[in-house]
Design an enzyme around this catalytic site. Structure first.
Site, mmCIF file in Angstrom:
data_model
loop_
_atom_site.group_PDB
_atom_site.id
_atom_site.type_symbol
_atom_site.label_atom_id
_atom_site.label_comp_id
_atom_site.label_asym_id
_atom_site.label_seq_id
_atom_site.Cartn_x
_atom_site.Cartn_y
_atom_site.Cartn_z
ATOM 1 N N MET A 14 0.798 -1.420 -0.074
ATOM 2 C CA MET A 14 0.180 0.227 -0.498
ATOM 3 C C MET A 14 0.472 1.654 0.094
ATOM 4 O O MET A 14 0.379 2.181 -0.988
ATOM 5 C CB MET A 14 -1.126 0.262 1.729
ATOM 6 C CG MET A 14 -2.168 -1.350 1.143
ATOM 7 S SD MET A 14 -3.180 -1.153 -0.161
ATOM 8 C CE MET A 14 -4.099 0.403 0.421
ATOM 9 N N LYS A 77 1.800 -2.084 8.666
ATOM 10 C CA LYS A 77 0.998 -2.971 8.938
ATOM 11 C C LYS A 77 0.164 -2.553 10.802
ATOM 12 O O LYS A 77 0.876 -1.527 11.231
ATOM 13 C CB LYS A 77 2.198 -4.266 9.843
ATOM 14 C CG LYS A 77 1.330 -5.455 9.933
ATOM 15 C CD LYS A 77 2.438 -6.460 10.268
ATOM 16 C CE LYS A 77 2.366 -7.431 10.504
ATOM 17 N NZ LYS A 77 0.933 -8.634 10.184
ATOM 18 N N LYS A 184 -14.528 3.567 7.261
ATOM 19 C CA LYS A 184 -13.732 2.209 6.982
ATOM 20 C C LYS A 184 -13.889 0.983 7.880
ATOM 21 O O LYS A 184 -13.871 -0.164 6.703
ATOM 22 C CB LYS A 184 -11.893 3.089 6.820
ATOM 23 C CG LYS A 184 -11.325 1.654 6.336
ATOM 24 C CD LYS A 184 -11.378 1.492 4.877
ATOM 25 C CE LYS A 184 -10.696 0.662 4.152
ATOM 26 N NZ LYS A 184 -9.934 -0.402 4.574
ATOM 27 N N GLU A 191 -18.471 -4.609 2.627
ATOM 28 C CA GLU A 191 -17.691 -5.516 1.801
ATOM 29 C C GLU A 191 -17.338 -7.093 2.484
ATOM 30 O O GLU A 191 -18.086 -7.881 1.161
ATOM 31 C CB GLU A 191 -16.511 -4.958 1.746
ATOM 32 C CG GLU A 191 -15.020 -5.467 0.973
ATOM 33 C CD GLU A 191 -13.594 -5.128 1.111
ATOM 34 O OE1 GLU A 191 -13.537 -4.112 1.370
ATOM 35 O OE2 GLU A 191 -13.115 -6.428 1.265
HETATM 36 P P1 NAP Z 1 1.711 -4.927 5.633
HETATM 37 O O1 NAP Z 1 1.789 -5.722 5.378
HETATM 38 O O2 NAP Z 1 0.358 -4.926 6.348
HETATM 39 O O3 NAP Z 1 2.859 -3.851 6.611
HETATM 40 C C1 NAP Z 1 3.747 -3.824 6.174
HETATM 41 C C2 NAP Z 1 4.841 -2.503 6.106
HETATM 42 O O4 NAP Z 1 4.563 -2.663 7.492
HETATM 43 C C3 NAP Z 1 6.318 -2.576 5.815
HETATM 44 O O5 NAP Z 1 6.781 -1.074 5.271
HETATM 45 C C4 NAP Z 1 7.130 -2.934 7.011
HETATM 46 O O6 NAP Z 1 8.532 -2.914 7.028
HETATM 47 C C5 NAP Z 1 5.532 -2.239 7.654
HETATM 48 N N1 NAP Z 1 6.123 -2.791 9.164
HETATM 49 C C6 NAP Z 1 5.868 -3.103 9.952
HETATM 50 N N2 NAP Z 1 6.044 -3.776 11.411
HETATM 51 C C7 NAP Z 1 6.887 -2.582 12.037
HETATM 52 C C8 NAP Z 1 7.221 -2.184 12.948
HETATM 53 N N3 NAP Z 1 7.010 -3.029 13.890
HETATM 54 N N4 NAP Z 1 8.130 -0.686 12.674
HETATM 55 C C9 NAP Z 1 7.613 -0.798 11.536
HETATM 56 N N5 NAP Z 1 7.724 -0.665 10.307
HETATM 57 C C10 NAP Z 1 7.007 -1.838 10.464
HETATM 58 O O7 NAP Z 1 1.393 -3.739 3.807
HETATM 59 P P2 NAP Z 1 -0.236 -3.042 3.476
HETATM 60 O O8 NAP Z 1 -0.245 -3.921 2.899
HETATM 61 O O9 NAP Z 1 0.611 -2.389 2.090
HETATM 62 O O10 NAP Z 1 -1.021 -2.271 4.272
HETATM 63 C C11 NAP Z 1 -0.715 -1.494 4.874
HETATM 64 C C12 NAP Z 1 -1.800 -0.882 5.555
HETATM 65 O O11 NAP Z 1 -2.657 -0.902 5.344
HETATM 66 C C13 NAP Z 1 -2.507 -1.896 6.321
HETATM 67 O O12 NAP Z 1 -2.647 -1.416 7.861
HETATM 68 C C14 NAP Z 1 -3.227 -2.394 6.023
HETATM 69 O O13 NAP Z 1 -4.480 -3.471 6.857
HETATM 70 C C15 NAP Z 1 -3.560 -1.384 5.535
HETATM 71 N N6 NAP Z 1 -4.993 -1.410 4.324
HETATM 72 C C16 NAP Z 1 -4.283 -2.987 3.070
HETATM 73 C C17 NAP Z 1 -4.763 -3.504 2.008
HETATM 74 C C18 NAP Z 1 -4.107 -4.130 1.171
HETATM 75 O O14 NAP Z 1 -4.711 -4.209 0.409
HETATM 76 N N7 NAP Z 1 -2.880 -5.573 1.170
HETATM 77 C C19 NAP Z 1 -5.924 -2.328 1.602
HETATM 78 C C20 NAP Z 1 -6.375 -1.365 2.559
HETATM 79 C C21 NAP Z 1 -5.625 -1.215 3.830
HETATM 80 P P3 NAP Z 1 9.699 -4.049 6.435
HETATM 81 O O15 NAP Z 1 9.615 -3.397 5.638
HETATM 82 O O16 NAP Z 1 11.028 -3.187 7.333
HETATM 83 O O17 NAP Z 1 9.360 -4.853 6.956
#
Ligand code: NAP
Length: 470
Positions: A14, A77, A184, A191
């Site tokens: 994202m 995350k 949201k 959804e």
């Molecule tokens: P994600 O897998 O939920 O998170 C990955 C990111 O989080 C990476 O940049 C990771 O860094 C970082 N991270 C994890 N633990 C951390 C920590 N303790 N300190 C600092 N950084 C940390 O990725 P995502 O799917 O892109 O989702 C991001 C957010 O958007 C989440 O809240 C998710 O629920 C929301 N969201 C997701 C979607 C979707 O379709 N995927 C849609 C809407 C909303 P590293 O690279 O260092 O591990």
């Protein structure tokens, strides 16, 4: 050095796409990620957008790249990682700067984070972002919560990157505190219900009518030209049409029937229960995902009780289409009713028409139907869609089909937790005299809870016979 319009922490799926979207819209964005190599890779792969992106694997350097007052989007995350990032950012930011949590936060966490930042001079916004990877890159739906003054800082960038419906931005300020993340959450609850009902209809086609995935796909393709026209119906036909290169079978036949969930659907159901609002379709969808994950037990269950009759259902495709529409009306009625009650309890004054409008493009539940909801709320009237004129006509026309489909499922031993709960909700909603008069009598019997009477005002208690010693 201070040249970026906005900063972004977290280069997951994202975050990376959101950063490219910002750059694509002519804004300069600085990025940071805990694992520094991702920053290098992001900058190296920015291509044509190179001049609008910068970044560092060192947090202080990243912050030094931002124009003041600084706006920093966190897209990591959900849960503890957000608190960890805020704790690291706090000493580097100063009065007037704003932290924007764009992940799927539980709104109670957002409310807590507001109070933790209170008095620091650092502002906070909790924004819901929907649309998955593609939405993040080309235009998501953005639901904003927090103080309006802080929204001013980030409004231009977030409005520019959001999806557009007939030129209108699918991004809006919705209310104070956790309003954005709450909306949201309910979006995701709806959804869940929408997807589950589509799944149940697919189940009737597959098991009740013995249709192949390709035949089902054709039907969904056709339905996407009518009142069900939506992103979810559109992708359903694509999923059903996809072939698996390895086995040569339709891909949907080899995908395991055990669904995952990250929590937002469950939070939706919990919030509805806490608010005392009936959201049975969302609860049904969450429960359906839970039981789907119990694959081994379900296999054992089928061994014990049998699989039920296959290919024996007699129901028309037209009835299935109408039933899905009726179920959808009930699910959206419930979701909007939950938001209306939360708005009242939290003093948010949530703009229901605006919420429907910003869901018309960019997000996963985008549909023609949401335009009709927006028009209904725009013209005033009650919060429950079932009493809005346009939906009264649709429900009168389609509830018979929902009834026929639920009956077909019951007779043919096909589970329909969401569709049947939608029907039960509708029948309860329009039943002027329900059955809790008996419940109230029972409660007064065993607990002296008292009851109201239908023929006069006041609180009453009956002297019931004692059953002790019988
Ligand atoms: P994600 O897998 O939920 O998170 C990955 C990111 O989080 C990476 O940049 C990771 O860094 C970082 N991270 C994890 N633990 C951390 C920590 N303790 N300190 C600092 N950084 C940390 O990725 P995502 O799917 O892109 O989702 C991001 C957010 O958007 C989440 O809240 C998710 O629920 C929301 N969201 C997701 C979607 C979707 O379709 N995927 C849609 C809407 C909303 P590293 O690279 O260092 O591990």
């Amino acid at each position: 050095m201070e040249e970026a319009d906005i900063g972004l922490v977290g280069l997951g799926v994202m975050g990376e796409n959101l950063a490219l979207n910002i750059a694509d819209n002519g804004y300069k964005v600085a990025v940071y990620n805990r694992t520094a190599e991702k920053v290098d890779a992001f900058l190296a792969n920015a291509g044509d957008l190179k001049s609008n992106v910068m970044g560092s694997g060192e947090l202080a350097t990243f912050i030094s790249m931002l124009k003041r007052p600084r706006s920093v989007i966190i897209m990591v995350k959900a849960g503890d990682p957000v608190d960890q990032v805020i704790a690291e950012l706090k000493p580097l930011l100063s009065e007037g700067d704003v932290i924007i949590d764009a992940g799927n936060a539980n709104y109670h966490d957002t409310v807590r984070r507001f109070s933790e930042l209170d008095g620091t001079g650092i502002g906070f916004l909790g924004i819901g972002v929907s649309g998955g990877e593609e939405g993040a890159r080309h235009g998501p739906s953005i639901m904003v919560g927090g103080s309006e003054a802080q929204w001013d800082n980030a409004e231009a960038v977030l409005t520019a990157i959001s999806a557009k419906f007939n030129g209108e931005a699918c991004c809006a300020y919705l209310g104070t505190g956790g309003a954005g993340h709450f909306v949201k959450t309910i979006h995701n609850g709806i959804e869940y219900a929408d997807m589950q009902m589509i799944g149940e209809i697919y189940g009737i086609m597959r098991d009740g009518l013995a249709m192949s995935p390709a035949e089902c796909a054709k039907v969904f393709e056709e339905w996407n030209k009518g009142p069900l026209d939506s992103y979810l119906i559109e992708i359903t036909s694509h999923v059903l049409n996809a072939m698996d290169d390895e086995s040569g079978k339709p891909l949907v036949e080899v995908i395991l029937d055990a669904a995952g969930q990250k929590g937002t659907g469950r939070w939706s159901a919990i919030e509805a229960l806490n608010l005392g609002v009936s959201a049975t379709t969302i609860e049904g969808a969450v429960a359906a995902r839970s039981i789907s994950a119990m694959k081994d037990e379900r296999v054992r269950g089928e061994e014990i009780y049998g699989a039920g009759a296959k290919g024996k259902a007699t129901i028309s495709l037209e009835a299935l289409e109408k039933a899905l529409l009726a179920g959808k009306i009930a699910a959206y009625a419930q979701g909007f009713a939950v938001m209306a009650k939360a708005s009242e309890d939290n003093g948010w004054n949530l703009p229901l028409a605006t919420i429907a409008k910003i869901w018309r493009a960019g997000c996963i539940i985008r549909s023609r139907f949401l335009d009709q909801i927006a028009q209904a709320f725009d013209s005033g009237g009650a919060a429950n869609l079932l009493t809005q004129p346009a939906f009264i006509d649709m429900m009168k026309d389609s509830n018979g089909a929902l009834r026929a489909v639920v009956a077909t499922c019951a007779i043919n031993e096909l589970p329909s937790p969401c569709l049947s709960s939608a029907l039960a909700y509708f029948d309860a909603y329009r039943q002027a005299r329900g059955t809790t008069n008996l419940t109230q009598g029972q409660r007064d019997f065993f607990g002296a809870h008292g009851f109201k009477r239908s023929d006069k005002d006041g609180d009453f208690h009956h002297t019931w016979p004692s059953l002790i010693g019988q």
